[in-house]
Motif scaffolding. Structure first.
Motif, PDB file in Angstrom:
ATOM      1  N   PRO A  72      -8.954  15.263 -13.069  1.00  0.00           N
ATOM      2  CA  PRO A  72      -7.942  15.992 -12.292  1.00  0.00           C
ATOM      3  C   PRO A  72      -6.552  15.959 -12.907  1.00  0.00           C
ATOM      4  O   PRO A  72      -5.710  16.790 -12.588  1.00  0.00           O
ATOM      5  N   LEU A  73      -6.304  14.981 -13.778  1.00  0.00           N
ATOM      6  CA  LEU A  73      -5.038  14.867 -14.491  1.00  0.00           C
ATOM      7  C   LEU A  73      -5.315  14.547 -15.953  1.00  0.00           C
ATOM      8  O   LEU A  73      -6.423  14.114 -16.301  1.00  0.00           O
ATOM      9  N   GLU A  74      -4.311  14.727 -16.800  1.00  0.00           N
ATOM     10  CA  GLU A  74      -4.498  14.383 -18.203  1.00  0.00           C
ATOM     11  C   GLU A  74      -4.675  12.879 -18.384  1.00  0.00           C
ATOM     12  O   GLU A  74      -5.343  12.423 -19.295  1.00  0.00           O
ATOM     13  N   GLY A  75      -4.063  12.095 -17.507  1.00  0.00           N
ATOM     14  CA  GLY A  75      -4.265  10.654 -17.507  1.00  0.00           C
ATOM     15  C   GLY A  75      -4.981  10.246 -16.234  1.00  0.00           C
ATOM     16  O   GLY A  75      -4.928  10.957 -15.231  1.00  0.00           O
ATOM     17  N   PHE A  76      -5.677   9.117 -16.260  1.00  0.00           N
ATOM     18  CA  PHE A  76      -6.427   8.690 -15.076  1.00  0.00           C
ATOM     19  C   PHE A  76      -6.082   7.235 -14.788  1.00  0.00           C
ATOM     20  O   PHE A  76      -6.821   6.315 -15.118  1.00  0.00           O
ATOM     21  N   LEU A  77      -4.919   7.043 -14.159  1.00  0.00           N
ATOM     22  CA  LEU A  77      -4.457   5.703 -13.808  1.00  0.00           C
ATOM     23  C   LEU A  77      -4.364   5.611 -12.292  1.00  0.00           C
ATOM     24  O   LEU A  77      -3.512   6.246 -11.669  1.00  0.00           O
ATOM     25  N   MET A  78      -5.263   4.825 -11.684  1.00  0.00           N
ATOM     26  CA  MET A  78      -5.285   4.691 -10.233  1.00  0.00           C
ATOM     27  C   MET A  78      -4.208   3.729  -9.753  1.00  0.00           C
ATOM     28  O   MET A  78      -4.060   2.630 -10.291  1.00  0.00           O
ATOM     29  N   THR A  79      -3.483   4.169  -8.750  1.00  0.00           N
ATOM     30  CA  THR A  79      -2.492   3.306  -8.126  1.00  0.00           C
ATOM     31  C   THR A  79      -2.978   2.802  -6.769  1.00  0.00           C
ATOM     32  O   THR A  79      -2.405   1.864  -6.218  1.00  0.00           O
ATOM     33  N   SER A  80      -4.012   3.443  -6.231  1.00  0.00           N
ATOM     34  CA  SER A  80      -4.615   2.982  -4.984  1.00  0.00           C
ATOM     35  C   SER A  80      -6.071   3.425  -4.964  1.00  0.00           C
ATOM     36  O   SER A  80      -6.376   4.596  -5.211  1.00  0.00           O
ATOM     37  N   THR A  81      -6.960   2.484  -4.674  1.00  0.00           N
ATOM     38  CA  THR A  81      -8.386   2.766  -4.719  1.00  0.00           C
ATOM     39  C   THR A  81      -8.920   3.215  -3.359  1.00  0.00           C
ATOM     40  O   THR A  81      -8.218   3.186  -2.357  1.00  0.00           O
ATOM     41  N   TYR A  82     -10.178   3.613  -3.368  1.00  0.00           N
ATOM     42  CA  TYR A  82     -10.879   4.029  -2.155  1.00  0.00           C
ATOM     43  C   TYR A  82     -11.269   2.788  -1.347  1.00  0.00           C
ATOM     44  O   TYR A  82     -11.725   1.788  -1.905  1.00  0.00           O
ATOM     45  N   GLY A  83     -11.083   2.849  -0.034  1.00  0.00           N
ATOM     46  CA  GLY A  83     -11.483   1.729   0.815  1.00  0.00           C
ATOM     47  C   GLY A  83     -10.310   1.138   1.582  1.00  0.00           C
ATOM     48  O   GLY A  83      -9.232   1.733   1.670  1.00  0.00           O
ATOM     49  N   TYR A  84     -10.547  -0.030   2.144  1.00  0.00           N
ATOM     50  CA  TYR A  84      -9.502  -0.672   2.948  1.00  0.00           C
ATOM     51  C   TYR A  84      -8.346  -1.154   2.070  1.00  0.00           C
ATOM     52  O   TYR A  84      -8.555  -1.654   0.961  1.00  0.00           O
ATOM     53  N   ARG A  85      -7.154  -0.960   2.589  1.00  0.00           N
ATOM     54  CA  ARG A  85      -5.940  -1.382   1.881  1.00  0.00           C
ATOM     55  C   ARG A  85      -4.836  -1.611   2.902  1.00  0.00           C
ATOM     56  O   ARG A  85      -4.955  -1.249   4.079  1.00  0.00           O
ATOM     57  N   SER A  86      -3.743  -2.179   2.433  1.00  0.00           N
ATOM     58  CA  SER A  86      -2.565  -2.362   3.273  1.00  0.00           C
ATOM     59  C   SER A  86      -1.767  -1.063   3.252  1.00  0.00           C
ATOM     60  O   SER A  86      -1.374  -0.588   2.177  1.00  0.00           O
ATOM     61  N   ASP A  87      -1.569  -0.468   4.408  1.00  0.00           N
ATOM     62  CA  ASP A  87      -0.844   0.797   4.478  1.00  0.00           C
ATOM     63  C   ASP A  87       0.570   0.613   3.926  1.00  0.00           C
ATOM     64  O   ASP A  87       1.287  -0.311   4.324  1.00  0.00           O
ATOM     65  N   PRO A  88       0.989   1.469   2.974  1.00  0.00           N
ATOM     66  CA  PRO A  88       2.307   1.294   2.344  1.00  0.00           C
ATOM     67  C   PRO A  88       3.478   1.500   3.288  1.00  0.00           C
ATOM     68  O   PRO A  88       4.598   1.075   2.988  1.00  0.00           O
ATOM     69  N   PHE A  89       3.236   2.107   4.458  1.00  0.00           N
ATOM     70  CA  PHE A  89       4.324   2.346   5.412  1.00  0.00           C
ATOM     71  C   PHE A  89       4.336   1.313   6.526  1.00  0.00           C
ATOM     72  O   PHE A  89       5.373   0.734   6.852  1.00  0.00           O
ATOM     73  N   SER A  90       3.162   1.065   7.120  1.00  0.00           N
ATOM     74  CA  SER A  90       3.107   0.157   8.271  1.00  0.00           C
ATOM     75  C   SER A  90       2.704  -1.270   7.891  1.00  0.00           C
ATOM     76  O   SER A  90       2.961  -2.209   8.631  1.00  0.00           O
ATOM     77  N   GLY A  91       2.054  -1.409   6.743  1.00  0.00           N
ATOM     78  CA  GLY A  91       1.564  -2.724   6.326  1.00  0.00           C
ATOM     79  C   GLY A  91       0.248  -3.099   6.977  1.00  0.00           C
ATOM     80  O   GLY A  91      -0.327  -4.146   6.678  1.00  0.00           O
ATOM     81  N   GLU A  92      -0.253  -2.240   7.872  1.00  0.00           N
ATOM     82  CA  GLU A  92      -1.525  -2.501   8.542  1.00  0.00           C
ATOM     83  C   GLU A  92      -2.698  -2.239   7.594  1.00  0.00           C
ATOM     84  O   GLU A  92      -2.606  -1.450   6.669  1.00  0.00           O
ATOM     85  N   ARG A  93      -3.793  -2.933   7.870  1.00  0.00           N
ATOM     86  CA  ARG A  93      -4.998  -2.743   7.078  1.00  0.00           C
ATOM     87  C   ARG A  93      -5.710  -1.464   7.560  1.00  0.00           C
ATOM     88  O   ARG A  93      -6.173  -1.393   8.692  1.00  0.00           O
ATOM     89  N   LYS A  94      -5.770  -0.461   6.688  1.00  0.00           N
ATOM     90  CA  LYS A  94      -6.377   0.819   7.037  1.00  0.00           C
ATOM     91  C   LYS A  94      -7.310   1.285   5.924  1.00  0.00           C
ATOM     92  O   LYS A  94      -7.201   0.841   4.782  1.00  0.00           O
ATOM     93  N   PHE A  95      -8.219   2.173   6.309  1.00  0.00           N
ATOM     94  CA  PHE A  95      -9.180   2.697   5.328  1.00  0.00           C
ATOM     95  C   PHE A  95      -8.567   3.894   4.606  1.00  0.00           C
ATOM     96  O   PHE A  95      -8.128   4.867   5.241  1.00  0.00           O
ATOM     97  N   HIS A  96      -8.524   3.801   3.287  1.00  0.00           N
ATOM     98  CA  HIS A  96      -7.997   4.871   2.441  1.00  0.00           C
ATOM     99  C   HIS A  96      -9.174   5.750   2.007  1.00  0.00           C
ATOM    100  O   HIS A  96     -10.061   5.291   1.302  1.00  0.00           O
ATOM    101  N   ARG A  97      -9.194   7.006   2.435  1.00  0.00           N
ATOM    102  CA  ARG A  97     -10.361   7.869   2.250  1.00  0.00           C
ATOM    103  C   ARG A  97     -10.401   8.594   0.910  1.00  0.00           C
ATOM    104  O   ARG A  97     -11.229   9.475   0.702  1.00  0.00           O
ATOM    105  N   GLY A  98      -9.514   8.228   0.023  1.00  0.00           N
ATOM    106  CA  GLY A  98      -9.511   8.839  -1.309  1.00  0.00           C
ATOM    107  C   GLY A  98      -8.952   7.871  -2.320  1.00  0.00           C
ATOM    108  O   GLY A  98      -8.921   6.659  -2.093  1.00  0.00           O
ATOM    109  N   ILE A  99      -8.513   8.394  -3.438  1.00  0.00           N
ATOM    110  CA  ILE A  99      -7.851   7.578  -4.460  1.00  0.00           C
ATOM    111  C   ILE A  99      -6.502   8.217  -4.776  1.00  0.00           C
ATOM    112  O   ILE A  99      -6.313   9.425  -4.617  1.00  0.00           O
ATOM    113  N   ASP A 100      -5.558   7.394  -5.205  1.00  0.00           N
ATOM    114  CA  ASP A 100      -4.251   7.877  -5.629  1.00  0.00           C
ATOM    115  C   ASP A 100      -4.125   7.676  -7.131  1.00  0.00           C
ATOM    116  O   ASP A 100      -4.451   6.603  -7.660  1.00  0.00           O
ATOM    117  N   LEU A 101      -3.647   8.711  -7.810  1.00  0.00           N
ATOM    118  CA  LEU A 101      -3.496   8.672  -9.257  1.00  0.00           C
ATOM    119  C   LEU A 101      -2.028   8.803  -9.636  1.00  0.00           C
ATOM    120  O   LEU A 101      -1.292   9.600  -9.043  1.00  0.00           O
TER     121      LEU A 101
END
Length: 209
Positions: A72-101
């Protein structure tokens, strides 16, 4: 005699110098294409219908080729993976339904051949594009620009937009979601599966499964 000798020497010098001048003056700079050979394997057959990458390729590698699939991009560097993570806004543990590049106003490429099923703006995803690939759908979010329209057909490596930070985002990045029907799929595993396919028929079978 001296004058004749000088004329002969001048003619010889001009004759020797002209090919050198000509080769420099009219030499055209050839374009170069950066190709990472470790990321792709070409089929032995060539041609618009037969030449396919058997691995997911970087989109800049698509010169004069037909891609089976593209990153999807010329580079493939993930900054957030698929699955549970700490929400960057609330800090709550939430399920991330995709990946961030990681991106910086970067060109966003369609990963596969498909049709744009929707484009729009979402409070969370910001400007987004949804592309249908058989039974699978890819959603690209937080875009700053959208370069395609609904019902438009796209190819692997087609530029569909520019990354950004629209919607609920802490900065410029690309969010990618993969769905099969109503079920969310880990995009990383999806791309890994694509990398194992070697022919167009295998890809069609995979996407229609």
């Amino acid at each position: 005699m001296t004058r004749l000798t000088i004329i002969i020497i001048l003619l010889f010098v001009v004759q020797e110098a002209y090919p050198q001048f000509n080769s420099i003056e009219f030499q055209k700079e050839l374009p170069t294409v950066k190709v990472d050979q470790s990321k792709l394997v070409l089929s032995k057959k060539e041609g618009i219908d037969k030449g396919y990458f058997s691995h997911v390729a970087n989109p800049i590698e698509k010169e004069s080729r037909v891609l089976l699939a593209s990153l999807p991009l010329e580079g493939f560097l993930m900054t957030s993976t698929y699955g549970y993570r700490s929400d960057p806004f609330s800090g709550e543990r939430k399920f991330h339904r995709g990946i961030d590049l990681n991106a910086n106003l970067s060109k966003v490429y369609s990963m596969l051949h498909g049709k744009v099923s929707s484009v729009g703006h979402d409070p969370l995803l910001g400007n987004f594009i949804k592309v249908q690939h058989g039974n699978y759908a890819a959603v690209y979010g937080h875009l700053s620009q959208i370069w395609v329209t609904k019902n438009e057909s796209v190819l692997p490596g087609s530029v569909i937009g520019i990354s950004g930070s629209t919607g609920k985002a802490t900065g410029d990045h690309l969010h990618v979601t993969i769905k099969k029907g109503l079920e969310y799929i880990n995009p990383t595993l999806f791309i890994q599966m694509l990398s194992k396919l070697s022919t167009k028929d295998e890809l069609i079978q995979f996407l229609s499964n």
